[in-house]
Design a protein around this motif. Structure first.
Motif, PDB file in Angstrom:
ATOM      1  N   VAL A 244       1.496  -1.086   0.050  1.00 57.26           N
ATOM      2  CA  VAL A 244       0.212   0.232   0.367  1.00 57.26           C
ATOM      3  C   VAL A 244       1.023   1.300   0.139  1.00 57.26           C
ATOM      4  CG1 VAL A 244      -1.229   1.228   1.167  1.00 57.26           C
ATOM      5  CG2 VAL A 244      -2.100  -0.922   1.194  1.00 57.26           C
ATOM      6  N   ALA A 245       1.690   1.059   1.039  1.00 62.92           N
ATOM      7  CA  ALA A 245       2.528   2.206   0.760  1.00 62.92           C
ATOM      8  C   ALA A 245       3.527   2.652  -0.508  1.00 62.92           C
ATOM      9  CB  ALA A 245       4.168   2.330   2.479  1.00 62.92           C
ATOM     10  N   ILE A 246       3.927   1.545  -1.243  1.00 60.24           N
ATOM     11  CA  ILE A 246       4.675   1.585  -2.357  1.00 60.24           C
ATOM     12  C   ILE A 246       3.576   2.293  -3.706  1.00 60.24           C
ATOM     13  CG2 ILE A 246       5.392   0.699  -4.405  1.00 60.24           C
ATOM     14  CD1 ILE A 246       6.870  -1.246  -2.162  1.00 60.24           C
ATOM     15  N   THR A 247       2.278   2.221  -3.680  1.00 62.78           N
ATOM     16  CA  THR A 247       1.551   2.106  -4.300  1.00 62.78           C
ATOM     17  C   THR A 247       0.916   3.811  -4.169  1.00 62.78           C
ATOM     18  OG1 THR A 247       0.341  -0.035  -4.558  1.00 62.78           O
ATOM     19  CG2 THR A 247      -0.990   2.093  -5.140  1.00 62.78           C
ATOM     20  N   MET A 248       1.034   4.020  -2.522  1.00 66.44           N
ATOM     21  CA  MET A 248       0.593   5.515  -2.630  1.00 66.44           C
ATOM     22  C   MET A 248       1.897   6.534  -3.054  1.00 66.44           C
ATOM     23  SD  MET A 248      -0.631   4.634   1.469  1.00 66.44           S
ATOM     24  CE  MET A 248      -0.668   7.236   1.119  1.00 66.44           C
ATOM     25  N   TRP A 249       3.227   6.316  -2.732  1.00 61.12           N
ATOM     26  CA  TRP A 249       4.571   6.860  -2.889  1.00 61.12           C
ATOM     27  C   TRP A 249       4.385   6.992  -4.601  1.00 61.12           C
ATOM     28  CZ3 TRP A 249       7.934  10.062  -0.905  1.00 61.12           C
ATOM     29  CH2 TRP A 249       8.615  10.370  -1.808  1.00 61.12           C
ATOM     30  N   VAL A 250       3.843   5.798  -5.574  1.00 58.98           N
ATOM     31  CA  VAL A 250       3.868   6.088  -6.597  1.00 58.98           C
ATOM     32  C   VAL A 250       3.019   6.840  -7.787  1.00 58.98           C
ATOM     33  CG1 VAL A 250       3.397   4.559  -9.224  1.00 58.98           C
ATOM     34  CG2 VAL A 250       4.593   3.850  -7.176  1.00 58.98           C
ATOM     35  N   GLY A 251       1.374   6.541  -6.906  1.00 62.57           N
ATOM     36  CA  GLY A 251       0.369   7.577  -7.027  1.00 62.57           C
ATOM     37  C   GLY A 251       0.037   9.309  -6.497  1.00 62.57           C
ATOM     38  N   ALA A 252       1.192   9.132  -5.488  1.00 61.70           N
ATOM     39  CA  ALA A 252       1.239  11.020  -5.352  1.00 61.70           C
ATOM     40  C   ALA A 252       2.637  11.117  -6.135  1.00 61.70           C
ATOM     41  CB  ALA A 252       2.008  10.958  -3.866  1.00 61.70           C
ATOM     42  N   GLY A 253       2.832  10.999  -7.143  1.00 63.73           N
ATOM     43  CA  GLY A 253       4.092  11.051  -7.735  1.00 63.73           C
ATOM     44  C   GLY A 253       3.595  11.578  -9.379  1.00 63.73           C
ATOM     45  N   GLN A 254       2.705  10.168  -9.530  1.00 69.50           N
ATOM     46  CA  GLN A 254       2.372  10.817 -10.377  1.00 69.50           C
ATOM     47  C   GLN A 254       1.479  12.391 -10.608  1.00 69.50           C
ATOM     48  OE1 GLN A 254      -0.241   6.825 -11.225  1.00 69.50           O
ATOM     49  NE2 GLN A 254       1.404   6.471 -12.366  1.00 69.50           N
ATOM     50  N   ALA A 255       0.480  11.810  -9.818  1.00 70.24           N
ATOM     51  CA  ALA A 255      -0.224  13.459  -9.337  1.00 70.24           C
ATOM     52  C   ALA A 255       1.096  14.753  -9.474  1.00 70.24           C
ATOM     53  CB  ALA A 255      -0.898  13.384  -8.313  1.00 70.24           C
ATOM     54  N   ILE A 256       1.566  14.697  -9.169  1.00 68.97           N
ATOM     55  CA  ILE A 256       2.351  15.929  -9.119  1.00 68.97           C
ATOM     56  C   ILE A 256       2.994  16.034  -9.882  1.00 68.97           C
ATOM     57  CG2 ILE A 256       5.061  16.683  -8.274  1.00 68.97           C
ATOM     58  CD1 ILE A 256       4.105  15.434  -5.405  1.00 68.97           C
ATOM     59  N   ARG A 257       3.631  14.331 -11.149  1.00 67.37           N
ATOM     60  CA  ARG A 257       3.795  15.586 -12.331  1.00 67.37           C
ATOM     61  C   ARG A 257       2.631  15.887 -13.111  1.00 67.37           C
ATOM     62  NH1 ARG A 257       6.979  10.653 -10.894  1.00 67.37           N
ATOM     63  NH2 ARG A 257       5.476   8.837 -11.740  1.00 67.37           N
ATOM     64  N   HIS A 258       1.413  15.385 -13.160  1.00 71.90           N
ATOM     65  CA  HIS A 258       0.632  15.826 -13.536  1.00 71.90           C
ATOM     66  C   HIS A 258       0.558  16.869 -13.682  1.00 71.90           C
ATOM     67  CE1 HIS A 258      -4.318  14.627 -14.454  1.00 71.90           C
ATOM     68  NE2 HIS A 258      -4.107  15.619 -15.594  1.00 71.90           N
ATOM     69  N   ALA A 259       0.272  17.386 -12.544  1.00 72.15           N
ATOM     70  CA  ALA A 259      -0.175  18.760 -12.210  1.00 72.15           C
ATOM     71  C   ALA A 259       1.073  19.595 -12.970  1.00 72.15           C
ATOM     72  CB  ALA A 259      -0.049  19.093 -10.711  1.00 72.15           C
ATOM     73  N   ARG A 260       2.421  19.097 -12.691  1.00 75.22           N
ATOM     74  CA  ARG A 260       3.452  20.171 -13.965  1.00 75.22           C
ATOM     75  C   ARG A 260       3.163  20.149 -15.151  1.00 75.22           C
ATOM     76  NH1 ARG A 260       8.136  18.197 -10.434  1.00 75.22           N
ATOM     77  NH2 ARG A 260       8.112  18.891  -7.964  1.00 75.22           N
ATOM     78  N   ALA A 261       2.822  19.030 -15.303  1.00 70.17           N
ATOM     79  CA  ALA A 261       2.028  18.999 -16.789  1.00 70.17           C
ATOM     80  C   ALA A 261       1.165  19.976 -17.402  1.00 70.17           C
ATOM     81  CB  ALA A 261       2.375  17.353 -17.415  1.00 70.17           C
ATOM     82  N   ALA A 262      -0.057  19.567 -16.472  1.00 69.19           N
ATOM     83  CA  ALA A 262      -1.165  20.098 -16.674  1.00 69.19           C
ATOM     84  C   ALA A 262      -0.629  22.264 -16.827  1.00 69.19           C
ATOM     85  CB  ALA A 262      -1.599  20.141 -15.634  1.00 69.19           C
ATOM     86  N   ALA A 263       0.173  22.212 -15.813  1.00 68.45           N
ATOM     87  CA  ALA A 263       0.565  24.273 -15.721  1.00 68.45           C
ATOM     88  C   ALA A 263       0.725  24.258 -16.788  1.00 68.45           C
ATOM     89  CB  ALA A 263       1.781  23.962 -14.981  1.00 68.45           C
ATOM     90  N   ARG A 264       2.057  23.595 -17.895  1.00 70.66           N
ATOM     91  CA  ARG A 264       2.561  23.795 -18.949  1.00 70.66           C
ATOM     92  C   ARG A 264       1.387  23.969 -20.250  1.00 70.66           C
ATOM     93  NH1 ARG A 264       6.579  20.648 -17.300  1.00 70.66           N
ATOM     94  NH2 ARG A 264       6.107  18.749 -18.136  1.00 70.66           N
TER      95      ARG A 264
END
Length: 405
Positions: A244-264
């Motif tokens: 669960v911890a690994i999945t949360m880390w990966v999901g959180a990272g994807q959300a941050i990358r998504h935000a950065r991509a959306a900002a561009r």
């Protein structure tokens, strides 16, 4: 020689963009009109929980249960958990549809499930309601199961079963309410930050980083389970918590990358980003199509192929067209290098931002006809949009998912 003509919209409204049923798993049918899928990973977890819970029930029961009876009880518990997760996700799905957001489907998997939306929430308030609907459903299920456990004979199989089901649903509700992505509470936090700052991407980054902190805390909990309960029955809980911890880390990272991509993303709609279209009939030689395209404006029009009736067949496939030798181009009909248009490559003209990026995620390198009603605005090239978001490398595909661990 065939004449060229202005492209017309697809002959039938059915050719326009419609949501595609998607699911990375076994289709289970529809519930409340929403497609439901079962990920193969769930089968592994079901087997482990069935055996573990069956052994637990056999040890805790006041009666002498045969092992097979314990396994049957364990399997029943797994099925109840599956139904609980499905109801949790339906809470998201129903609230989403009532808020005007379409739902592509629900997938049930090893660590819970997710509901995939067609687009982002249009307002922070909608995001907040959709996010909290799932944990609320789990909490209600937990209270109902606890009530059943309270009125059943103490120490019996049924009472123990109901208590464990109540505990599981309450844990799911509380855990998912934690304020970090990709959990539901993270979506709620994102909505609150969005409301305060006016920027959904800021909310996503904040909730993503808190999600990473929660992931580290969950991993620490897994290590504590191993340190203070070094028994065979604790290994399963430790491994599951670590996963669960690994999945949360990966999901959180994807959300941050998504935000950065959306900002561009450019602040333009699909209509404004679309290239002009020049249309030729199916029998037009490739060389003539090249000549006609060269007469277009500096943006470089996309060559569309139409029938005599004016209905669009598709667009010239760039790689195929370039592969035709120069000496053969006057003799090769344009239709031979055409990629046919389907309903999944038609976009509404008012799509913009992350909704536009999500609309092309199944084929980010494809060409999309941009229409509003019967009006054709042009062709959006997915590769060009992706290059605007991530000029140096191809970004991960964003997904609007409602997770329940």
């Amino acid at each position: 020689m065939d004449e060229h003509r202005t492209a017309s919209a697809p002959a039938s409204p059915a050719a326009r963009a419609q949501p595609r049923e998607r699911g990375a798993g076994i289709p289970l049918g529809r519930v409340a009109g929403v497609p439901v899928y079962l990920a193969p990973s769930w089968l592994l977890l079901a087997a482990l929980i069935t055996l573990t819970y069956g052994t637990f029930m056999q040890a805790r029961s006041q009666e002498r249960l045969p092992f097979t009876t314990g396994v049957v009880v364990g399997f029943g518990f797994v099925v109840c958990l599956l139904v609980s997760v499905l109801l949790h996700e339906l809470g998201h799905a129903v609230t989403s549809r009532r808020s005007g957001i379409g739902v592509r489907g629900i997938t049930l998997e090893m660590l819970g499930g997710y509901t995939e939306m067609e687009r982002e929430a249009p307002r922070p308030g909608v995001e907040l309601l959709v996010s909290l609907a799932g944990p609320l459903v789990s909490l209600v299920l937990g209270v109902l199961a606890a009530g059943a456990a309270a009125i059943l004979p103490t120490g019996g199989i049924a009472a123990t079963f109901a208590f464990q089901l109540a505990l599981s649903n309450v844990v799911v509700a509380v855990f998912n309410a934690l304020p970090g992505l990709p959990l539901d509470g993270g979506r709620a936090l994102q909505a609150l930050v969005w409301k305060l700052t006016g920027d959904a991407n800021v909310g996503r980054v904040v909730a993503g980083w808190i999600g990473r902190l929660l992931a580290l805390g969950t991993a620490a909990l897994a290590l504590l389970l191993w340190k203070f309960q070094p028994f065979h029955h604790a290994y399963f809980g430790m491994a599951f918590t670590l996963l669960v911890a690994i999945t949360m880390w990966v999901g959180a990272g994807q959300a941050i990358r998504h935000a950065r991509a959306a900002a561009r993303l450019p602040p333009f709609s699909a209509r404004e980003l679309a290239r002009p279209v020049v249309a030729v009939t199916a029998g037009t030689p490739l060389a003539e199509a090249d000549r006609i395209a060269a007469l277009g404006d500096e943006r470089g029009p996309v060559v569309a192929v139409v029938e005599e009736s004016g209905s669009m067949i598709g667009f010239v496939h760039g790689a195929r067209a370039r592969a035709v030798p120069a000496e053969r181009r006057p003799w090769v009909p344009i239709v031979d290098v055409t990629r046919r248009l389907d309903r999944h490559h038609v976009l509404p003209g008012d799509l913009r931002g992350t909704d536009l990026l999500m609309a092309i995620r199944d084929d980010p390198g494809g060409d999309y006809l941009v229409v509003t009603g019967e009006d054709v605005h042009g062709v959006l090239r997915g590769a060009e949009l992706v290059s605007l978001v991530a000029p140096t490398r191809r970004p991960r595909r964003p997904t609007v998912r409602r997770n329940s661990a």
